[in-house]
Motif scaffolding. Structure first.
Motif, PDB file in Angstrom:
ATOM      1  N   ARG A   6       0.821  -1.214   0.000  1.00 37.43           N
ATOM      2  CA  ARG A   6       0.000   0.000   0.000  1.00 37.43           C
ATOM      3  C   ARG A   6       0.856   1.266   0.000  1.00 37.43           C
ATOM      4  N   VAL A   7       2.000   1.223   0.681  1.00 36.26           N
ATOM      5  CA  VAL A   7       2.914   2.366   0.614  1.00 36.26           C
ATOM      6  C   VAL A   7       3.382   2.581  -0.821  1.00 36.26           C
ATOM      7  N   LEU A   8       3.751   1.480  -1.492  1.00 40.70           N
ATOM      8  CA  LEU A   8       4.262   1.588  -2.855  1.00 40.70           C
ATOM      9  C   LEU A   8       3.162   2.008  -3.820  1.00 40.70           C
ATOM     10  N   LEU A   9       1.971   1.462  -3.674  1.00 42.49           N
ATOM     11  CA  LEU A   9       0.855   1.856  -4.538  1.00 42.49           C
ATOM     12  C   LEU A   9       0.464   3.315  -4.306  1.00 42.49           C
ATOM     13  N   ALA A  10       0.463   3.733  -3.047  1.00 40.58           N
ATOM     14  CA  ALA A  10       0.059   5.102  -2.723  1.00 40.58           C
ATOM     15  C   ALA A  10       0.992   6.126  -3.348  1.00 40.58           C
ATOM     16  N   ASN A  11       2.243   5.740  -3.585  1.00 44.88           N
ATOM     17  CA  ASN A  11       3.217   6.678  -4.116  1.00 44.88           C
ATOM     18  C   ASN A  11       3.436   6.542  -5.620  1.00 44.88           C
ATOM     19  N   LEU A  12       2.601   5.753  -6.283  1.00 43.35           N
ATOM     20  CA  LEU A  12       2.619   5.730  -7.736  1.00 43.35           C
ATOM     21  C   LEU A  12       2.052   7.038  -8.283  1.00 43.35           C
ATOM     22  N   PRO A  13       2.392   7.408  -9.519  1.00 42.59           N
ATOM     23  CA  PRO A  13       1.700   8.533 -10.149  1.00 42.59           C
ATOM     24  C   PRO A  13       0.199   8.258 -10.166  1.00 42.59           C
ATOM     25  N   PRO A  14      -0.640   9.287 -10.041  1.00 43.30           N
ATOM     26  CA  PRO A  14      -2.089   9.070  -9.942  1.00 43.30           C
ATOM     27  C   PRO A  14      -2.670   8.210 -11.051  1.00 43.30           C
ATOM     28  N   ASP A  15      -2.211   8.393 -12.291  1.00 40.08           N
ATOM     29  CA  ASP A  15      -2.784   7.611 -13.388  1.00 40.08           C
ATOM     30  C   ASP A  15      -2.403   6.141 -13.272  1.00 40.08           C
ATOM     31  N   ALA A  16      -1.177   5.858 -12.835  1.00 36.83           N
ATOM     32  CA  ALA A  16      -0.752   4.466 -12.659  1.00 36.83           C
ATOM     33  C   ALA A  16      -1.501   3.819 -11.501  1.00 36.83           C
ATOM     34  N   ARG A  17      -1.703   4.574 -10.430  1.00 39.32           N
ATOM     35  CA  ARG A  17      -2.450   4.050  -9.290  1.00 39.32           C
ATOM     36  C   ARG A  17      -3.888   3.732  -9.692  1.00 39.32           C
ATOM     37  N   GLU A  18      -4.499   4.583 -10.495  1.00 39.04           N
ATOM     38  CA  GLU A  18      -5.878   4.365 -10.917  1.00 39.04           C
ATOM     39  C   GLU A  18      -5.977   3.158 -11.850  1.00 39.04           C
ATOM     40  N   ARG A  19      -4.989   2.987 -12.719  1.00 37.29           N
ATOM     41  CA  ARG A  19      -4.998   1.813 -13.599  1.00 37.29           C
ATOM     42  C   ARG A  19      -4.912   0.530 -12.774  1.00 37.29           C
ATOM     43  N   TYR A  20      -4.098   0.561 -11.725  1.00 36.59           N
ATOM     44  CA  TYR A  20      -4.008  -0.603 -10.839  1.00 36.59           C
ATOM     45  C   TYR A  20      -5.374  -0.897 -10.218  1.00 36.59           C
ATOM     46  N   LEU A  21      -6.020   0.125  -9.692  1.00 35.44           N
ATOM     47  CA  LEU A  21      -7.307  -0.064  -9.027  1.00 35.44           C
ATOM     48  C   LEU A  21      -8.363  -0.606  -9.987  1.00 35.44           C
ATOM     49  N   ALA A  56      -9.524   5.144  -1.169  1.00 33.89           N
ATOM     50  CA  ALA A  56      -9.493   6.088  -0.050  1.00 33.89           C
ATOM     51  C   ALA A  56      -8.354   5.758   0.913  1.00 33.89           C
ATOM     52  N   GLU A  57      -8.104   4.470   1.131  1.00 32.46           N
ATOM     53  CA  GLU A  57      -7.020   4.069   2.024  1.00 32.46           C
ATOM     54  C   GLU A  57      -5.654   4.462   1.444  1.00 32.46           C
ATOM     55  N   LEU A  58      -5.470   4.282   0.157  1.00 34.58           N
ATOM     56  CA  LEU A  58      -4.196   4.656  -0.471  1.00 34.58           C
ATOM     57  C   LEU A  58      -3.969   6.162  -0.394  1.00 34.58           C
ATOM     58  N   GLU A  59      -5.022   6.918  -0.527  1.00 40.64           N
ATOM     59  CA  GLU A  59      -4.885   8.372  -0.405  1.00 40.64           C
ATOM     60  C   GLU A  59      -4.494   8.749   1.022  1.00 40.64           C
ATOM     61  N   ARG A  60      -5.067   8.057   1.982  1.00 38.12           N
ATOM     62  CA  ARG A  60      -4.716   8.317   3.377  1.00 38.12           C
ATOM     63  C   ARG A  60      -3.259   7.952   3.641  1.00 38.12           C
ATOM     64  N   VAL A  61      -2.830   6.816   3.111  1.00 31.94           N
ATOM     65  CA  VAL A  61      -1.435   6.391   3.272  1.00 31.94           C
ATOM     66  C   VAL A  61      -0.487   7.406   2.655  1.00 31.94           C
ATOM     67  N   ARG A  62      -0.822   7.876   1.477  1.00 32.05           N
ATOM     68  CA  ARG A  62       0.028   8.861   0.803  1.00 32.05           C
ATOM     69  C   ARG A  62       0.143  10.136   1.630  1.00 32.05           C
ATOM     70  N   ASN A  63      -0.968  10.574   2.219  1.00 35.01           N
ATOM     71  CA  ASN A  63      -0.970  11.823   2.984  1.00 35.01           C
ATOM     72  C   ASN A  63      -0.232  11.687   4.314  1.00 35.01           C
ATOM     73  N   GLN A  64      -0.395  10.554   4.998  1.00 32.73           N
ATOM     74  CA  GLN A  64       0.223  10.422   6.323  1.00 32.73           C
ATOM     75  C   GLN A  64       1.651   9.890   6.271  1.00 32.73           C
ATOM     76  N   GLY A  65       2.013   9.254   5.136  1.00 32.99           N
ATOM     77  CA  GLY A  65       3.388   8.804   4.963  1.00 32.99           C
ATOM     78  C   GLY A  65       3.695   7.418   5.500  1.00 32.99           C
ATOM     79  N   TRP A  66       2.698   6.644   5.864  1.00 32.42           N
ATOM     80  CA  TRP A  66       2.904   5.281   6.339  1.00 32.42           C
ATOM     81  C   TRP A  66       1.599   4.502   6.242  1.00 32.42           C
ATOM     82  N   SER A  67       1.715   3.171   6.342  1.00 32.21           N
ATOM     83  CA  SER A  67       0.530   2.316   6.216  1.00 32.21           C
ATOM     84  C   SER A  67       0.497   1.312   7.357  1.00 32.21           C
TER      85      SER A  67
END
Length: 273
Positions: free
Chosen positions: A148-163, A184-195
């Protein structure tokens, strides 16, 4: 802005050097650029930069959206073997040893490969999971704290393609069940910096993970600590495991800044993943 080009000789392939310059133009400060920005950053004409960018788009190393180009996760593969064989494993393992000794829990380092995480280093203090995990083990990214840390830090378009692409396998009653919830969880992880993942991969297993960044600021790996729910509460994880985990990631990042200079003479990790 680009590295100096060596004097021309019969063995020097200028087109390869220019293609690499285009890739290296993207960094933490310039993750998405227009054609003109890439041309300026590489000292190439717009027509030449465009040819290289379109080639990289076709090869799926670069994406194009809304008039801007950005690197795709596939570009990590260019350095994956070097990092996992020479740098990451050798640098990380002493820090993982120290972390495991400090917190008395297992610790691991992984990278994203396709839709899975791949373990490149691990120090186990006790067996708290029925799965056998070692270097090279693959697990679905969405089920794990490191994934989830790695997915959260993908570029938005790559993250959306994964989802949109990956079905959400249900491992336990606690596993996230819908794409919207995972988004929503990936966005939270990206904002807080950990999962923090609580018993979603296996009943009783809790894990917390943080990103590991390259010198350019890109997240290329994730570090975690795993523990059993019966002995470590969620509050304990946030209070007692997360701070040393973050400190360990910072130490790994600091060491990686100087390690490549030693890599040509130190090959202890040559059999790594």
């Amino acid at each position: 802005m680009t590295d100096a080009v060596p004097s021309r000789n019969t063995d020097f392939v200028q087109s390869l050097a220019r293609g690499l310059a285009v890739i290296k133009a993207f960094d933490a400060n310039n993750p998405r650029m227009t054609l003109s920005q890439v041309a300026r950053a590489t000292n190439l004409s717009p027509a030449t930069a465009r040819r290289f960018l379109l080639t990289l788009v076709q090869l799926k190393y670069v994406s194009y959206e809304d008039g801007r180009y950005s690197l795709r996760p596939r570009v990590l593969g260019l350095g994956y073997r070097y990092l996992s064989r020479l740098s990451v494993r050798d640098v990380a393992e002493p820090h993982l040893d120290a972390l495991a000794a400090e917190v008395h829990e297992s610790s691991s380092l992984s990278v994203l490969d396709g839709d899975d995480i791949v373990y490149v280093a691990r120090v186990s203090t006790s067996r708290i999971i029925t799965l056998s995990i070692g270097m090279g083990t693959r697990l679905p990214a969405h089920l794990t704290s490191m994934g989830r840390v790695l997915l959260a830090n993908l570029p938005p378009d790559a993250r959306e393609r994964y989802l949109e692409r990956v079905p959400l396998s249900q491992q336990t009653s606690k596993t996230i069940r819908t794409t919207d919830d995972l988004r929503a969880e990936l966005e939270r992880v990206r904002n807080q910096g950990w999962s923090l993942v609580d018993q979603e991969l296996e009943e009783g297993l809790r894990a917390v993970a943080v990103p590991v960044r390259s010198g350019a600021g890109m997240v290329f790996a994730s570090l975690n600590v795993s523990t059993h729910a019966s002995r470590t509460s969620l509050d304990d994880i946030r209070r007692s495991l997360l701070p040393p985990l973050l400190a360990t990631a910072a130490r790994i990042e600091a060491d990686l800044q100087t390690y490549p200079a030693r890599a040509t003479t130190d090959h202890r990790g040559a059999n790594g993943v």
